[in-house]
Each structure stands twice: as C-alpha cells, then as structure tokens.
Design a protein around this motif. Structure first.
Motif, PDB file in Angstrom:
ATOM      1  N   ALA A 146      -3.232 -18.849  -7.956  1.00 52.61           N
ATOM      2  CA  ALA A 146      -4.650 -18.648  -7.674  1.00 52.61           C
ATOM      3  C   ALA A 146      -5.063 -19.469  -6.458  1.00 52.61           C
ATOM      4  CB  ALA A 146      -5.481 -19.045  -8.892  1.00 52.61           C
ATOM      5  N   PHE A 147      -4.602 -20.732  -6.423  1.00 52.37           N
ATOM      6  CA  PHE A 147      -4.965 -21.595  -5.298  1.00 52.37           C
ATOM      7  C   PHE A 147      -4.328 -21.091  -4.005  1.00 52.37           C
ATOM      8  CE2 PHE A 147      -5.728 -24.345  -8.904  1.00 52.37           C
ATOM      9  CZ  PHE A 147      -6.888 -24.993  -8.548  1.00 52.37           C
ATOM     10  N   ILE A 148      -3.037 -20.740  -4.102  1.00 47.16           N
ATOM     11  CA  ILE A 148      -2.335 -20.267  -2.905  1.00 47.16           C
ATOM     12  C   ILE A 148      -2.997 -18.990  -2.391  1.00 47.16           C
ATOM     13  CG2 ILE A 148      -0.130 -19.444  -2.023  1.00 47.16           C
ATOM     14  CD1 ILE A 148       1.205 -21.180  -4.214  1.00 47.16           C
ATOM     15  N   GLY A 149      -3.233 -18.049  -3.316  1.00 44.41           N
ATOM     16  CA  GLY A 149      -3.842 -16.772  -2.931  1.00 44.41           C
ATOM     17  C   GLY A 149      -5.199 -16.970  -2.300  1.00 44.41           C
ATOM     18  N   LEU A 150      -6.034 -17.827  -2.935  1.00 40.57           N
ATOM     19  CA  LEU A 150      -7.378 -18.065  -2.408  1.00 40.57           C
ATOM     20  C   LEU A 150      -7.306 -18.687  -1.023  1.00 40.57           C
ATOM     21  CD1 LEU A 150     -10.432 -18.014  -2.856  1.00 40.57           C
ATOM     22  CD2 LEU A 150     -10.247 -20.305  -3.831  1.00 40.57           C
ATOM     23  N   GLY A 151      -6.388 -19.654  -0.838  1.00 41.24           N
ATOM     24  CA  GLY A 151      -6.241 -20.307   0.456  1.00 41.24           C
ATOM     25  C   GLY A 151      -5.916 -19.313   1.555  1.00 41.24           C
ATOM     26  N   TYR A 152      -4.955 -18.438   1.292  1.00 39.12           N
ATOM     27  CA  TYR A 152      -4.573 -17.457   2.317  1.00 39.12           C
ATOM     28  C   TYR A 152      -5.680 -16.440   2.571  1.00 39.12           C
ATOM     29  CZ  TYR A 152       0.132 -19.099   3.068  1.00 39.12           C
ATOM     30  OH  TYR A 152       1.202 -19.861   3.434  1.00 39.12           O
ATOM     31  N   LEU A 153      -6.384 -16.034   1.497  1.00 38.21           N
ATOM     32  CA  LEU A 153      -7.489 -15.080   1.692  1.00 38.21           C
ATOM     33  C   LEU A 153      -8.565 -15.689   2.585  1.00 38.21           C
ATOM     34  CD1 LEU A 153      -8.154 -13.225  -1.669  1.00 38.21           C
ATOM     35  CD2 LEU A 153      -7.550 -12.248   0.531  1.00 38.21           C
ATOM     36  N   ILE A 154      -8.898 -16.969   2.331  1.00 36.20           N
ATOM     37  CA  ILE A 154      -9.918 -17.627   3.152  1.00 36.20           C
ATOM     38  C   ILE A 154      -9.446 -17.718   4.601  1.00 36.20           C
ATOM     39  CG2 ILE A 154     -11.099 -19.822   3.547  1.00 36.20           C
ATOM     40  CD1 ILE A 154     -11.223 -20.210   0.558  1.00 36.20           C
ATOM     41  N   ALA A 155      -8.171 -18.050   4.773  1.00 42.19           N
ATOM     42  CA  ALA A 155      -7.627 -18.144   6.134  1.00 42.19           C
ATOM     43  C   ALA A 155      -7.738 -16.807   6.858  1.00 42.19           C
ATOM     44  CB  ALA A 155      -6.171 -18.601   6.066  1.00 42.19           C
ATOM     45  N   VAL A 156      -7.348 -15.717   6.155  1.00 39.70           N
ATOM     46  CA  VAL A 156      -7.399 -14.393   6.776  1.00 39.70           C
ATOM     47  C   VAL A 156      -8.834 -14.026   7.123  1.00 39.70           C
ATOM     48  CG1 VAL A 156      -7.080 -11.941   6.308  1.00 39.70           C
ATOM     49  CG2 VAL A 156      -5.278 -13.558   5.708  1.00 39.70           C
ATOM     50  N   LEU A 157      -9.771 -14.272   6.199  1.00 43.59           N
ATOM     51  CA  LEU A 157     -11.164 -13.915   6.458  1.00 43.59           C
ATOM     52  C   LEU A 157     -11.743 -14.741   7.599  1.00 43.59           C
ATOM     53  CD1 LEU A 157     -12.677 -13.248   2.938  1.00 43.59           C
ATOM     54  CD2 LEU A 157     -12.124 -11.623   4.739  1.00 43.59           C
ATOM     55  N   ASN A 158     -11.390 -16.015   7.661  1.00 46.87           N
ATOM     56  CA  ASN A 158     -11.870 -16.847   8.755  1.00 46.87           C
ATOM     57  C   ASN A 158     -11.365 -16.329  10.098  1.00 46.87           C
ATOM     58  OD1 ASN A 158     -13.425 -18.572   7.330  1.00 46.87           O
ATOM     59  ND2 ASN A 158     -11.915 -20.223   7.216  1.00 46.87           N
ATOM     60  N   ARG A 159     -10.104 -15.915  10.124  1.00 46.73           N
ATOM     61  CA  ARG A 159      -9.511 -15.374  11.352  1.00 46.73           C
ATOM     62  C   ARG A 159     -10.264 -14.118  11.773  1.00 46.73           C
ATOM     63  NH1 ARG A 159      -8.377 -14.315  15.396  1.00 46.73           N
ATOM     64  NH2 ARG A 159      -6.445 -13.975  16.591  1.00 46.73           N
ATOM     65  N   GLY A 190     -24.459 -12.100   1.017  1.00 47.07           N
ATOM     66  CA  GLY A 190     -23.541 -12.478  -0.049  1.00 47.07           C
ATOM     67  C   GLY A 190     -22.123 -11.989   0.174  1.00 47.07           C
ATOM     68  N   PHE A 191     -21.959 -10.961   1.043  1.00 41.75           N
ATOM     69  CA  PHE A 191     -20.628 -10.374   1.177  1.00 41.75           C
ATOM     70  C   PHE A 191     -19.738 -11.159   2.135  1.00 41.75           C
ATOM     71  CE2 PHE A 191     -23.010  -7.042  -0.750  1.00 41.75           C
ATOM     72  CZ  PHE A 191     -22.095  -6.470  -1.615  1.00 41.75           C
ATOM     73  N   PHE A 192     -20.249 -11.483   3.320  1.00 41.81           N
ATOM     74  CA  PHE A 192     -19.392 -12.211   4.252  1.00 41.81           C
ATOM     75  C   PHE A 192     -20.001 -13.522   4.712  1.00 41.81           C
ATOM     76  CE2 PHE A 192     -17.747  -7.882   4.583  1.00 41.81           C
ATOM     77  CZ  PHE A 192     -16.425  -8.154   4.293  1.00 41.81           C
ATOM     78  N   LYS A 193     -21.233 -13.458   5.243  1.00 41.88           N
ATOM     79  CA  LYS A 193     -21.798 -14.649   5.868  1.00 41.88           C
ATOM     80  C   LYS A 193     -21.894 -15.817   4.890  1.00 41.88           C
ATOM     81  CE  LYS A 193     -25.770 -15.604   8.696  1.00 41.88           C
ATOM     82  NZ  LYS A 193     -26.839 -15.743   7.725  1.00 41.88           N
ATOM     83  N   GLU A 194     -22.334 -15.530   3.651  1.00 44.16           N
ATOM     84  CA  GLU A 194     -22.451 -16.605   2.661  1.00 44.16           C
ATOM     85  C   GLU A 194     -21.712 -16.235   1.384  1.00 44.16           C
ATOM     86  OE1 GLU A 194     -26.401 -18.050   1.871  1.00 44.16           O
ATOM     87  OE2 GLU A 194     -26.977 -17.795   3.970  1.00 44.16           O
ATOM     88  N   ASN A 195     -20.554 -15.586   1.534  1.00 43.65           N
ATOM     89  CA  ASN A 195     -19.827 -15.186   0.332  1.00 43.65           C
ATOM     90  C   ASN A 195     -19.583 -16.393  -0.579  1.00 43.65           C
ATOM     91  OD1 ASN A 195     -17.311 -14.722  -1.368  1.00 43.65           O
ATOM     92  ND2 ASN A 195     -17.705 -12.678  -0.584  1.00 43.65           N
ATOM     93  N   PRO A 196     -19.974 -16.277  -1.871  1.00 46.12           N
ATOM     94  CA  PRO A 196     -19.922 -17.436  -2.752  1.00 46.12           C
ATOM     95  C   PRO A 196     -18.525 -18.037  -2.877  1.00 46.12           C
ATOM     96  CG  PRO A 196     -20.800 -15.498  -3.901  1.00 46.12           C
ATOM     97  CD  PRO A 196     -20.497 -15.085  -2.504  1.00 46.12           C
ATOM     98  N   VAL A 197     -17.504 -17.210  -2.920  1.00 49.28           N
ATOM     99  CA  VAL A 197     -16.159 -17.744  -3.129  1.00 49.28           C
ATOM    100  C   VAL A 197     -15.508 -18.153  -1.815  1.00 49.28           C
ATOM    101  CG1 VAL A 197     -13.846 -17.246  -3.980  1.00 49.28           C
ATOM    102  CG2 VAL A 197     -15.831 -16.408  -5.225  1.00 49.28           C
ATOM    103  N   PHE A 198     -15.578 -17.259  -0.806  1.00 49.85           N
ATOM    104  CA  PHE A 198     -14.821 -17.512   0.419  1.00 49.85           C
ATOM    105  C   PHE A 198     -15.505 -18.506   1.348  1.00 49.85           C
ATOM    106  CE2 PHE A 198     -13.160 -13.024  -0.341  1.00 49.85           C
ATOM    107  CZ  PHE A 198     -12.057 -13.515  -1.022  1.00 49.85           C
ATOM    108  N   ILE A 199     -16.834 -18.516   1.362  1.00 45.62           N
ATOM    109  CA  ILE A 199     -17.538 -19.392   2.300  1.00 45.62           C
ATOM    110  C   ILE A 199     -18.172 -20.591   1.595  1.00 45.62           C
ATOM    111  CG2 ILE A 199     -19.249 -19.508   4.162  1.00 45.62           C
ATOM    112  CD1 ILE A 199     -17.043 -17.516   4.753  1.00 45.62           C
TER     113      ILE A 199
END
Lengths: 229, 194
Positions: free
Chosen positions: B177-190, B10-19
């Motif tokens: 919220a959208f901008i922040g979420l987008g950048y967070l997902i990008a950073v986590l994917n990287r 739930g934390f990284f591999k299948e995180n509900p929000v980010f993944i």
C-alpha cells in the motif's frame, strides 16, 4: 450568523440537543432496519443450507437442534432429509482461532462426516488475504478466480492445474484426512500469507465433524443422559 | 462556475489522498482490490456530503469550544445510518464492505472538511465540496486498489489478467500500500507539474 458564546450552559445545552437528536434518529433507523436485517440474515442462512447439503424435502430450519462442542461452542445443526431419510446436515460451526474475532462457517456433512460443501458466514479476517477462504478450500474448477485467465496461453500453463486437490476440503472426511495445514503436518494447503486463517477454518470444520459424530454416539447411548436436557 | 471549481478541486488540485494526504488509514488499509477501494470511497462520499450539509446548517448554533465533539457526533450518526441501511437493503455489499464502514468515523478527511470548509461556508458550497472531495477520495482509492490488485494478484475488478503465482504478494500486504501510494503520487506529480 454570529457564533453563540462558549459559556458552560450554552455548551451543555448544545451537546445535549445534538446527542439527543443523533440518538433519536439512530433509534428510528434501527427500528426501520431491524426486520430487513433479520430477514436477510435468515435468507443467507437458508441459502447457505441449500448450498452445502444434497437435495432435501424437509424444512431443516424447523428441525434445527443445538450441540455443544468440547470447546463450549454452541453449534446449530440443520438436518437435511429426503423422503424421511437423513442425507446430510448443515452445521453452523465456528472457531476462535482466527486472526481477529470468530470465524463462522456453514459446513455440510454427510451422515458419516464427509464434507459436502461449505459457506463462510461471518468473519473479521484481513481483507484480501484471509477473505480468500470463501473459495480457497473448494476444488479449483468451482473457483471462479482459477479459470478463464486471459493471459494463460502466454505463460504456457492451463487454467487451475496447480494446487487444486491439496487445497480442497470438499469430499474429504476429517476421520481419514488430516484436517490440518501442511505446516502442522496436515494434508491441506494453507492460504498463501494467511496460515492463521487457514488453521482456524480447518479447526471449525474439525469441530463440526467431531461434535456431529459425537452426537451420534451420545444418541445411541442417550438413555442415561436424559437429565442433560 | 465558482461551484464547479469548488467541486473539481477534490480530483486533482486538492485530492485528499494524493495531495492533502488525508484519510490515509482507510486509503492504505482497504485498498487490497479496486472494488474494495471504490466501495469504501463511495460510502465515505455519502457520509462526507451528509455531514458537510448538517454541519453547515447548524454551524451558527454550535459554540466554538464544543464544535469538534459536535461534528464527531454528527459524523458517527451518519456512519451508523449507512451501516444499518446497507446491512438491511444491500446485504451483498455489506458483506464485502461491512468491515470497513465503522472506520469512516475516524477518517480525518470527513472531520477535516467539516471543520475547515463546512463550518465556514454556506449549504450549497458545503454539499458541493463534500461531493467533490468524496469522489476524489473514491477515485484515489480505486486507482490505488487497482494498482495493488493488478500487481499483487493479477486481477482488475476481479477479472483475471495473469496467473496469481506471477503476482507480487507484497502488493496485497501492507507494505504494498505504501509503495503503491508513493509511486502513484510520484506519477501524478510528474503529470500535473510538468
């Protein structure tokens, strides 16, 4: 475990049982939490009264009476007395002009209507914007978010020297200060990005002021309005 | 070991929000500050654990065609219990979060886990899955709330880091919220796919 067949009786029985159990447990929890919820609401009311009026020695909740404003709102007035003399009144006032739902505020007024302090009791405004009214309309030195900024020296400004007075409603009398936001030609700075909330907030205070002072007029000439009771 | 994988996914591999990009309505709506995000995440975690537990217990009893309404009733019941209990015993917390609690019912993450996991797995796995997913959700909301609070109003968990006038108001508003979420997902994917 084999799934039960999706026949009509099976489905009906299942849903009836599930909703009955859910309803039953909610009823039970409601009974259990009813008293604590009422008590905490009363405590909040008491705490709000103490916060918004000067020191008193009577029981304001005991002497509470209700006033009806021009808009038809029922306002609860909690008179605060010291040695039998009226020092102020905590008034539970409201406005329907908020962004969503009613805003309910406990505001303390001196006998001549000057705002002593206020406490927001209930609202449905936007979190992070409208919710700022909890502190926004108080003088900046009382506002925790305005002082002790870690990086202030970096930006070369001292804590809370902006806004301050033109935001605050404390110590102002709606009789001689325009209790309107600047955009409407008033004297109060609105919350950034929450003008509607600010408007409603000031409206609630204005309603309390107007209704409370009207009461004094009514009380002085009350002999002929006895049948209103 | 299997349960640990079950929990940690739930934390990284299948995180509900980010993944999985589930439950975005509360994730975007309530995260104007870190503390709001954390509170909402923890309340959701509780509902998720309890709903997963009950659903996995009654899964054999529910006919296939009425499973969704049944799950919804179970979830709504727990949400209402949380709301009433919080109002009675933690009024200060309720004051801050009360507006958001009923939103948990419509969080598709809760229904999604009940449907996709709890209705197919045993009690222990379901509870562990609920806890992992819930805490992953709480972590994501706290991070997003922290980013928005920091850039928007110069604070973090209410501690003032720089004056509000230097903040970017857009981060407190919905687009942030959208901008922040987008950048967070990008950073986590990287970070995770590097």
């Amino acid at each position: 475990m084999a799934k039960r067949e999706s026949t009509l009786p099976n489905m009906v029985i299942t849903l009836v049982i599930i909703t009955a159990v859910a309803g039953g447990s909610l009823g039970l929890i409601y009974q259990l939490t009813k008293t604590p919820i009422e008590m905490s609401a009363e405590e909040r009311q008491q705490a709000a009264i103490q916060l918004v009026v000067p020191e008193f020695d009577n029981d304001p909740a005991e002497e509470m009476y209700e006033l009806t404003s021009d808009e038809g709102f029922i306002l609860k007035v909690f008179p605060a007395k010291k040695d039998g003399e009226l020092v102020g009144a905590a008034i539970e006032t409201r406005s329907h002009m908020g962004f969503s739902g009613d805003i309910i505020i406990m505001v303390g007024l001196t006998p001549d209507g000057t705002v002593i302090d206020y406490q927001v009791l209930d609202h449905r405004e936007t979190p992070g914007l409208g919710t700022k009214m909890d502190d926004w309309f108080k003088p900046s030195d009382k506002d925790g978010s305005q002082e002790g900024r870690l990086l202030d020296p970096l930006f070369g400004i001292s804590a809370g020297d902006e806004g301050g007075d033109s935001r605050s409603v404390i110590g102002k009398n709606p009789g001689d200060t325009d209790m309107l936001v600047e955009q409407d030609g008033g004297a109060i700075d609105a919350i950034t990005a929450a003008t509607i909330t600010s408007r409603a907030f000031l409206h609630a205070i204005e309603v309390a002021y107007r209704t409370y002072l009207d009461r004094d007029d009514a009380a002085s000439g009350a002999t002929d309005s006895g049948d209103w009771e | 070991m299997k349960q640990w994988t079950n929990f940690s996914k739930g934390f990284f591999k299948e995180n509900p929000v980010f993944i999985l990009l589930l439950g975005l309505c509360p994730a975007l709506g309530v995260t104007s500050s870190a503390i709001n995000g954390l509170g909402m995440g923890l309340a959701t975690t509780f509902v998720l654990v309890m709903a997963n537990m009950v659903v996995s217990l009654i899964k054999g009893f529910i006919p296939e065609k009425v499973r969704i309404p049944s799950f919804i009733v179970v979830i709504a019941t727990f949400v209402t219990i949380v709301e009433m209990t919080m109002q009675a015993y933690a009024p200060a917390l309720f004051e801050a979060l009360g507006l958001f609690i009923p939103l948990i019912v419509v969080n598709c993450l809760v229904l999604g886990r009940a449907e996709a996991f709890a209705s197919k797995n045993n009690l222990v796995s379901s509870v562990v899955d609920g806890a992992g997913m819930g805490l992953g959700f709480a972590m994501a909301l706290t991070m997003l709330g922290g980013v928005r609070e920091l850039f928007g109003s110069g604070q973090l968990f209410g501690f003032v880091l720089f004056p509000e006038e230097y903040g970017m108001l857009v981060f407190v508003l919905a687009p942030g919220a959208f901008i922040g979420l987008g950048y967070l997902i990008a950073v986590l994917n990287r970070l995770t796919k590097a």
